[in-house]
Design a protein around this motif. Structure first.
Motif, PDB file in Angstrom:
ATOM      1  N   ARG B  50       0.834  -1.207   0.000  1.00 20.39           N
ATOM      2  CA  ARG B  50       0.000   0.000   0.000  1.00 20.39           C
ATOM      3  C   ARG B  50       0.865   1.252   0.000  1.00 20.39           C
ATOM      4  O   ARG B  50       0.493   2.267  -0.561  1.00 20.39           O
ATOM      5  N   CYS B  53       1.942   1.849  -3.483  1.00 17.79           N
ATOM      6  CA  CYS B  53       0.853   2.378  -4.304  1.00 17.79           C
ATOM      7  C   CYS B  53       0.521   3.816  -3.961  1.00 17.79           C
ATOM      8  O   CYS B  53      -0.321   4.426  -4.623  1.00 17.79           O
ATOM      9  N   LEU B  55      -0.983   4.599  -1.171  1.00 15.85           N
ATOM     10  CA  LEU B  55      -2.157   4.608  -0.296  1.00 15.85           C
ATOM     11  C   LEU B  55      -1.775   4.908   1.133  1.00 15.85           C
ATOM     12  O   LEU B  55      -2.560   5.428   1.906  1.00 15.85           O
ATOM     13  N   PHE B  56      -0.548   4.514   1.480  1.00 14.41           N
ATOM     14  CA  PHE B  56      -0.093   4.698   2.859  1.00 14.41           C
ATOM     15  C   PHE B  56       1.092   5.641   2.831  1.00 14.41           C
ATOM     16  O   PHE B  56       2.011   5.488   2.026  1.00 14.41           O
ATOM     17  N   ARG B  71       2.999  10.499  -4.457  1.00 17.37           N
ATOM     18  CA  ARG B  71       1.886  11.212  -3.828  1.00 17.37           C
ATOM     19  C   ARG B  71       1.680  12.582  -4.450  1.00 17.37           C
ATOM     20  O   ARG B  71       0.604  13.163  -4.338  1.00 17.37           O
ATOM     21  N   PHE B  78      -1.423   6.924 -10.892  1.00 13.60           N
ATOM     22  CA  PHE B  78      -2.571   6.038 -10.735  1.00 13.60           C
ATOM     23  C   PHE B  78      -3.066   5.507 -12.075  1.00 13.60           C
ATOM     24  O   PHE B  78      -3.622   4.418 -12.144  1.00 13.60           O
ATOM     25  N   LEU B  81      -1.225   2.351 -12.788  1.00 13.68           N
ATOM     26  CA  LEU B  81      -1.158   1.394 -11.680  1.00 13.68           C
ATOM     27  C   LEU B  81      -2.412   0.537 -11.607  1.00 13.68           C
ATOM     28  O   LEU B  81      -3.524   1.015 -11.807  1.00 13.68           O
ATOM     29  N   TYR B  83      -3.915  -2.102  -8.758  1.00 19.40           N
ATOM     30  CA  TYR B  83      -3.698  -2.691  -7.436  1.00 19.40           C
ATOM     31  C   TYR B  83      -4.837  -3.642  -7.145  1.00 19.40           C
ATOM     32  O   TYR B  83      -6.008  -3.274  -7.265  1.00 19.40           O
TER      33      TYR B  83
END
Lengths: 223, 210, 255
Positions: B50, B53, B55-56, B71, B78, B81, B83
């Motif tokens: 994550r 990706c 997300l974290f 980010r 994105f 990507l 996921y």
């Protein structure tokens, strides 16, 4: 962008259609709460007309709270929300679409059922019209602001209770002017235009800011 | 034709609660590469995926895609990507076809119905396209999810335990798809606790929690 | 010569912790002195009657400063939240978290003393006066803020979520205030808040201001104390914490 918006709105409507109980639950909750007041307070016509605006709006606030928790919860639990965070489109479009669908499912039915409720409270025709208008202009703001709260409390234990605590105070302006608009028609006979304008201003403001804030919150709520 | 790309992570540190999952972790993976992620339960595989990706947000360090932090350039990243996480992201109320259509829309793709039927068939879901996904088995739900791999034009695939709940048939399909993707200069990052052989040259292995 | 301070040096909890400890006495002593001065001034050196109100009006020397502080501290919380979200500094969130209980206490104090005022002045404990109502809503916002922070286990998420909540609240406060103050838009096209501060005697005003300053200094003291505790709690596994003299002596005593 528009295409994604449309897809998500249609998806949420389809989902709601396949498990109908949720929409009906909000609607019946709204009607039941409103029907309880005359039983507790008395059925005198004068009293009913006095309390109708406040009762209808408080019932609308509570009804919208009832389903708000589930705005993102299902998508959060099955991982769809995570996928939504990863689209190459702006997240606020997704949020906007979800909130729009939510309003169509929970706000609009209240607007449509309100004439029936007005009859229970023996309101005149013009007051019924003002009730429809005030609900129509005000309820979208409830969904918008509620979305921020739903994102903040996403996945928490006792999230529903907390959500009400966070969001209900923020609903006060809608309550004041929404109920005020109906009362202006029913009780004091004052012009309602100013109320409508304030309600729409508030709704537009919330539409401009809430999706953006909600997506920011979703990003760190899902970390 | 896919351009060459590179995903790079530098000095990643992630803390969850009071537990330090990993610190100072660096990894770099280029087009045509496969990253295998091993580790016991709770070693931080999912968190690392994550993080990669975007997300974290790592407590320290940075992940960059072609030299740009993920980010910051999220929309560009994105769009390249794909996921697939732990949870299936499948709605039980919708049919596999509808589910697939929505996942595609989120990826920015709107394939025609005929293509979607084809893909579901290739994923071994023939005859189930129009049933509600609530009736599917765990493995079949997983297959609906993996069907996304057939339509996608993403360059970077990040797959969290993709072989879970799959039967031998599906595992084989998946192996082929992954191998093809890498052969076509794609990048795959896999977290798994099973040993699944993949016919790929540039394999990196990362063991977490050791 | 201009002394430049490296602010970012003190944005790390490890270096702020001892600094906060050194600052506390510098705020505590003036706070105590000013509270004594302010209360004496307000209770004994001001007129016995304010317009038509008798001795009981003197509760304003607690009521008004508390109300001012309650609003100001909410702004401070939202400000720390904004700084934290923009610069990603842990300390800002800790400051925001440390400020909330003090703000809540001031809000509660303002409501409590407001009720006393209402009982003596208007003959009722509660009146739906716009200012009291707004103060009550502010209390709800504070409680919501702290409840949200307490409900989220993950510290990072709790900090960020409550920061956003505080900012949304801050944006909403003027709108809520307007709607409570002016429920009928036909009657107030422009909002005229009668400012009672200007019209009162300067003697009373200055006593009130002294109390406000005293409350402000008091807030510094308790917030700094609280933030030191929060730092210790959140950084308990950090090396610098175990090297603090107070922690070392505590641990050796435990052994």
């Amino acid at each position: 962008m528009w295409r994604l918006f449309k897809t998500i709105v249609l998806r949420d409507l389809l989902l709601a259609l396949r498990r109908r109980t949720e929409i009906l639950m909000t609607l019946f909750f709204f009607i039941v709460v409103i029907s309880l007041f005359p039983l507790g307070i008395g059925t005198d016509r004068q009293v009913l007309v006095q309390i109708a605006p406040g009762v209808v709006w408080v019932a609308a606030l509570l009804a919208s709270m009832l389903v708000l928790e589930r705005l993102f919860a299902a998508d959060y639990l099955d991982g769809t929300l995570e996928q939504m965070l990863l689209t190459s489109q702006p997240l606020s479009i997704v949020v906007m679409a979800k909130v729009c669908a939510h309003w169509l499912l929970t706000g609009l039915p209240l607007v449509l059922i309100s004439p029936l409720v007005a009859l229970q409270y023996r309101l005149e025709d013009e007051q019924i019209v003002s009730m429809i208008w005030s609900l129509f202009l005000g309820t979208p703001a409830l969904s918008m602001i509620g979305a921020i709260g739903a994102a903040l409390t996403l996945g928490l234990r006792g999230g529903g209770m907390l959500l009400s605590l966070l969001v209900l105070p923020l609903y006060i302006p809608v309550l004041v002017y929404g109920a005020g608009a109906i009362a202006a028609g029913a009780v004091t006979n004052a012009p309602q235009q100013a109320y409508y304008m304030l309600l729409s201003a508030f709704t537009f403001l919330s539409m401009a800011l809430a999706p953006w804030a909600t997506s920011a919150v979703l990003r760190f709520s899902l970390e | 034709m896919i351009d060459d790309a590179v995903l790079q992570a530098k000095g990643l540190t992630c803390v969850r609660g009071d537990r330090r999952l990993f610190s100072g972790l660096s990894v770099c993976i280029e087009s045509g590469g496969l990253l295998y992620l091993h580790g016991a339960n709770g070693a931080g595989k999912t968190t690392l995926l994550r993080t990669l990706c975007g997300l974290f947000r790592p407590d320290e360090g940075q992940v960059s895609w072609n030299g740009k932090p993920v980010r910051a350039s999220s929309e560009e990243f994105f769009s390249r990507l794909l996921y697939i996480g732990h949870q299936p992201a499948i709605k039980p109320e919708l049919t596999p076809l509808e589910n697939l259509r929505i996942s595609c829309a989120l990826d920015g793709l709107y394939p025609e119905a005929g293509l979607l039927w084809d893909i579901l068939e290739r994923a071994g879901l023939r005859g189930f396209e129009d049933l509600s996904a609530g009736n599917l088995s765990q493995g079949q739900k997983r297959r609906v999810n993996l069907a996304r791999l057939f339509v996608n034009d993403a360059l970077l695939w990040v797959l969290d335990e993709p072989f879970n709940a799959l039967d031998a048939d599906a595992v084989e399909i998946l192996q082929t798809v992954i191998a093809n993707h890498i052969a076509g200069r794609g990048i795959v990052i896999l977290a798994t606790h099973q040993e699944i052989p993949l016919p790929v040259d540039a394999v990196q292995c990362l063991r977490l929690g050791e | 010569m201009i002394v430049s301070i490296n602010w970012f040096k003190y944005s790390s909890p490890a270096s702020f912790y001892p600094l906060a400890g050194r600052m506390i006495p510098w705020f505590a002593v003036p706070a105590i002195l000013l509270i004594i001065v302010g209360l004496y001034w307000g209770f004994f050196e001001t007129p016995n009657v304010l317009s038509d109100q008798k001795q009981y009006y003197r509760i304003i020397f607690v009521h008004v400063p508390a109300a001012w502080m309650s609003m100001w501290l909410y702004v401070v919380i939202a400000g720390w939240g904004l700084i934290g979200l923009v610069f990603n500094t842990r300390l800002s969130f800790m400051m925001a978290a440390a400020t909330a209980p003090t703000g809540t206490i001031f809000t509660f104090l303002a409501l409590w003393t407001g009720a006393f005022w209402g009982k003596t002045s208007w003959g009722t404990w509660w009146d739906w006066d716009p200012r009291l109502t707004s103060e009550l809503i502010l209390l709800f916002l504070y409680i919501g803020y702290m409840a949200l922070q307490a409900a989220i286990d993950d510290v990072r998420r709790a900090d960020r979520a409550s920061a956003v909540l505080a900012m949304v609240g801050l944006l909403m406060v003027p709108i809520i205030y307007y709607s409570v103050n002016c429920p009928d838009p036909n009657q107030c096209t422009a909002l005229h808040q009668r400012s009672s501060v200007r019209s009162i005697e300067s003697n009373i005003f200055w006593a009130m201001l002294t109390m406000t300053l005293a409350f402000w200094l008091y807030s510094f003291v308790v917030i700094l104390k609280r933030v030191r505790n929060i730092i210790l709690e959140r950084e308990k596994y950090m090396e610098w914490v175990s090297e603090l003299p107070e922690i070392k002596s505590q641990r050796s005593r435990d052994r």
